[in-house]
Design a protein around this motif. Sequence first.
Motif, PDB file in Angstrom:
ATOM      1  N   ALA A   1       6.577 -45.420  19.327  1.00 42.05           N
ATOM      2  CA  ALA A   1       7.587 -44.986  20.292  1.00 42.05           C
ATOM      3  C   ALA A   1       7.972 -46.127  21.227  1.00 42.05           C
ATOM      4  CB  ALA A   1       7.066 -43.793  21.090  1.00 42.05           C
ATOM      5  N   MET A   2       6.982 -46.924  21.647  1.00 39.90           N
ATOM      6  CA  MET A   2       7.287 -48.070  22.493  1.00 39.90           C
ATOM      7  C   MET A   2       8.124 -49.104  21.741  1.00 39.90           C
ATOM      8  SD  MET A   2       3.718 -48.620  24.554  1.00 39.90           S
ATOM      9  CE  MET A   2       4.265 -50.128  25.333  1.00 39.90           C
ATOM     10  N   PHE A   3       7.792 -49.338  20.474  1.00 37.11           N
ATOM     11  CA  PHE A   3       8.567 -50.277  19.665  1.00 37.11           C
ATOM     12  C   PHE A   3      10.009 -49.806  19.533  1.00 37.11           C
ATOM     13  CE2 PHE A   3      10.176 -51.757  15.563  1.00 37.11           C
ATOM     14  CZ  PHE A   3      10.042 -53.125  15.731  1.00 37.11           C
ATOM     15  N   ALA A   4      10.186 -48.525  19.222  1.00 36.78           N
ATOM     16  CA  ALA A   4      11.535 -47.986  19.059  1.00 36.78           C
ATOM     17  C   ALA A   4      12.320 -48.055  20.359  1.00 36.78           C
ATOM     18  CB  ALA A   4      11.472 -46.540  18.556  1.00 36.78           C
ATOM     19  N   THR A   5      11.652 -47.883  21.468  1.00 35.77           N
ATOM     20  CA  THR A   5      12.333 -47.865  22.761  1.00 35.77           C
ATOM     21  C   THR A   5      12.704 -49.257  23.256  1.00 35.77           C
ATOM     22  OG1 THR A   5      11.088 -45.892  23.356  1.00 35.77           O
ATOM     23  CG2 THR A   5      12.159 -47.070  25.143  1.00 35.77           C
ATOM     24  N   PHE A   6      11.775 -50.189  23.137  1.00 35.10           N
ATOM     25  CA  PHE A   6      11.962 -51.469  23.818  1.00 35.10           C
ATOM     26  C   PHE A   6      12.406 -52.621  22.924  1.00 35.10           C
ATOM     27  CE2 PHE A   6       8.751 -49.243  26.450  1.00 35.10           C
ATOM     28  CZ  PHE A   6       9.569 -49.035  27.537  1.00 35.10           C
ATOM     29  N   TYR A   7      12.260 -52.528  21.623  1.00 35.46           N
ATOM     30  CA  TYR A   7      12.622 -53.646  20.759  1.00 35.46           C
ATOM     31  C   TYR A   7      14.123 -53.663  20.531  1.00 35.46           C
ATOM     32  CZ  TYR A   7      12.959 -56.763  16.791  1.00 35.46           C
ATOM     33  OH  TYR A   7      13.300 -57.789  15.956  1.00 35.46           O
ATOM     34  N   ASP A   8      14.704 -54.812  20.729  1.00 32.52           N
ATOM     35  CA  ASP A   8      16.128 -54.990  20.487  1.00 32.52           C
ATOM     36  C   ASP A   8      16.323 -56.353  19.848  1.00 32.52           C
ATOM     37  OD1 ASP A   8      18.820 -54.611  20.414  1.00 32.52           O
ATOM     38  OD2 ASP A   8      19.143 -54.880  22.575  1.00 32.52           O
ATOM     39  N   LYS A   9      16.604 -56.363  18.568  1.00 32.18           N
ATOM     40  CA  LYS A   9      16.687 -57.617  17.815  1.00 32.18           C
ATOM     41  C   LYS A   9      17.813 -58.515  18.320  1.00 32.18           C
ATOM     42  CE  LYS A   9      16.630 -59.398  13.184  1.00 32.18           C
ATOM     43  NZ  LYS A   9      16.479 -59.161  11.786  1.00 32.18           N
ATOM     44  N   GLU A  10      18.834 -57.933  18.886  1.00 33.21           N
ATOM     45  CA  GLU A  10      19.964 -58.729  19.348  1.00 33.21           C
ATOM     46  C   GLU A  10      19.586 -59.641  20.515  1.00 33.21           C
ATOM     47  OE1 GLU A  10      22.606 -55.605  20.305  1.00 33.21           O
ATOM     48  OE2 GLU A  10      23.000 -55.101  18.219  1.00 33.21           O
ATOM     49  N   ASN A  11      18.547 -59.287  21.265  1.00 32.31           N
ATOM     50  CA  ASN A  11      18.159 -60.084  22.430  1.00 32.31           C
ATOM     51  C   ASN A  11      17.209 -61.220  22.088  1.00 32.31           C
ATOM     52  OD1 ASN A  11      19.697 -58.539  24.104  1.00 32.31           O
ATOM     53  ND2 ASN A  11      18.035 -57.184  24.679  1.00 32.31           N
ATOM     54  N   TYR A  12      16.757 -61.271  20.845  1.00 30.34           N
ATOM     55  CA  TYR A  12      15.807 -62.310  20.458  1.00 30.34           C
ATOM     56  C   TYR A  12      16.492 -63.324  19.555  1.00 30.34           C
ATOM     57  CZ  TYR A  12      12.321 -59.141  22.273  1.00 30.34           C
ATOM     58  OH  TYR A  12      11.600 -58.328  23.086  1.00 30.34           O
ATOM     59  N   GLU A  13      16.331 -64.589  19.908  1.00 30.01           N
ATOM     60  CA  GLU A  13      16.905 -65.626  19.066  1.00 30.01           C
ATOM     61  C   GLU A  13      15.987 -65.880  17.875  1.00 30.01           C
ATOM     62  OE1 GLU A  13      15.153 -69.137  21.875  1.00 30.01           O
ATOM     63  OE2 GLU A  13      16.795 -67.841  22.487  1.00 30.01           O
ATOM     64  N   GLU A  14      16.510 -66.500  16.896  1.00 30.65           N
ATOM     65  CA  GLU A  14      15.736 -66.815  15.692  1.00 30.65           C
ATOM     66  C   GLU A  14      14.680 -67.861  16.038  1.00 30.65           C
ATOM     67  OE1 GLU A  14      14.762 -66.074  11.858  1.00 30.65           O
ATOM     68  OE2 GLU A  14      16.425 -65.152  12.921  1.00 30.65           O
ATOM     69  N   LEU A  15      13.426 -67.557  15.724  1.00 33.07           N
ATOM     70  CA  LEU A  15      12.351 -68.491  16.020  1.00 33.07           C
ATOM     71  C   LEU A  15      12.320 -69.607  14.989  1.00 33.07           C
ATOM     72  CD1 LEU A  15       9.404 -66.112  16.946  1.00 33.07           C
ATOM     73  CD2 LEU A  15      10.795 -67.492  18.476  1.00 33.07           C
ATOM     74  N   GLU A  16      12.026 -70.774  15.466  1.00 31.16           N
ATOM     75  CA  GLU A  16      11.883 -71.906  14.580  1.00 31.16           C
ATOM     76  C   GLU A  16      10.415 -71.995  14.167  1.00 31.16           C
ATOM     77  OE1 GLU A  16      12.557 -76.723  14.644  1.00 31.16           O
ATOM     78  OE2 GLU A  16      13.278 -75.491  16.294  1.00 31.16           O
ATOM     79  N   VAL A  17      10.156 -71.857  12.892  1.00 30.81           N
ATOM     80  CA  VAL A  17       8.791 -71.865  12.391  1.00 30.81           C
ATOM     81  C   VAL A  17       8.547 -73.180  11.675  1.00 30.81           C
ATOM     82  CG1 VAL A  17       7.147 -70.727  10.858  1.00 30.81           C
ATOM     83  CG2 VAL A  17       8.790 -69.371  12.134  1.00 30.81           C
ATOM     84  N   GLY A  18       7.445 -73.804  12.010  1.00 35.08           N
ATOM     85  CA  GLY A  18       7.122 -75.064  11.383  1.00 35.08           C
ATOM     86  C   GLY A  18       5.684 -75.067  10.901  1.00 35.08           C
ATOM     87  N   PHE A  19       5.452 -75.654   9.780  1.00 36.21           N
ATOM     88  CA  PHE A  19       4.111 -75.766   9.220  1.00 36.21           C
ATOM     89  C   PHE A  19       3.514 -77.072   9.699  1.00 36.21           C
ATOM     90  CE2 PHE A  19       1.264 -77.309   5.862  1.00 36.21           C
ATOM     91  CZ  PHE A  19       0.360 -76.258   5.842  1.00 36.21           C
ATOM     92  N   SER A  20       2.415 -76.985  10.452  1.00 37.25           N
ATOM     93  CA  SER A  20       1.790 -78.190  10.979  1.00 37.25           C
ATOM     94  C   SER A  20       0.271 -78.029  10.966  1.00 37.25           C
ATOM     95  CB  SER A  20       2.271 -78.467  12.399  1.00 37.25           C
ATOM     96  OG  SER A  20       1.583 -79.565  12.923  1.00 37.25           O
ATOM     97  N   PRO A  21      -0.403 -78.563   9.954  1.00 40.88           N
ATOM     98  CA  PRO A  21      -1.865 -78.487   9.926  1.00 40.88           C
ATOM     99  C   PRO A  21      -2.512 -79.214  11.110  1.00 40.88           C
ATOM    100  CG  PRO A  21      -1.017 -79.096   7.775  1.00 40.88           C
ATOM    101  CD  PRO A  21       0.139 -79.131   8.725  1.00 40.88           C
ATOM    102  N   LYS A  22      -1.866 -80.254  11.615  1.00 42.75           N
ATOM    103  CA  LYS A  22      -2.407 -80.984  12.755  1.00 42.75           C
ATOM    104  C   LYS A  22      -2.433 -80.090  13.996  1.00 42.75           C
ATOM    105  CE  LYS A  22      -0.096 -84.402  14.658  1.00 42.75           C
ATOM    106  NZ  LYS A  22       0.517 -85.724  14.911  1.00 42.75           N
ATOM    107  N   ARG A  23      -1.364 -79.336  14.203  1.00 42.79           N
ATOM    108  CA  ARG A  23      -1.318 -78.405  15.328  1.00 42.79           C
ATOM    109  C   ARG A  23      -2.351 -77.294  15.139  1.00 42.79           C
ATOM    110  NH1 ARG A  23       3.855 -77.332  15.387  1.00 42.79           N
ATOM    111  NH2 ARG A  23       3.731 -75.490  14.084  1.00 42.79           N
TER     112      ARG A  23
END
Length: 118
Positions: free
Chosen positions: A42-64
């Motif tokens: 119910a909290m997810f349905a109420t508060f999640y709004d995909k339009e307000n989140y920008e696309e995350l940049e995902v990077g593979f870094s074994p060092k990190r």
Amino acid sequence: MKPRKLAGGIALAVLALLSFVFDLEFESIGVKIAYTLAILLAMFATFYDKENYEELEVGFSPKRGAMYFLLGFFAFPVSLGVKAAFGADFSIQSAIIFTAFASVLIGAIGTFTDIPGI
């Protein structure tokens, strides 16, 4: 208001009303888990709004990931030490297992997280 958000808000209000006003006490662990999942959905349905989140940049870094592992390997024993100072009971074996598991988990998460500039 979007219908999904409205339905989630109503469901969240009803679940909170059931819990707080009627002081429900669940006997079975399965019912407790189901109730908790219902609240989370119910909290997810109420508060999640995909339009307000920008696309995350995902990077593979074994060092990190290795750096996060080492940070966790040193930070988790410190947190366990603080808990022990305030009277928490645990064994050395459980502390070692917790530290190893949590450090591996944080290292794996650090390997695939968004790029924080490290």
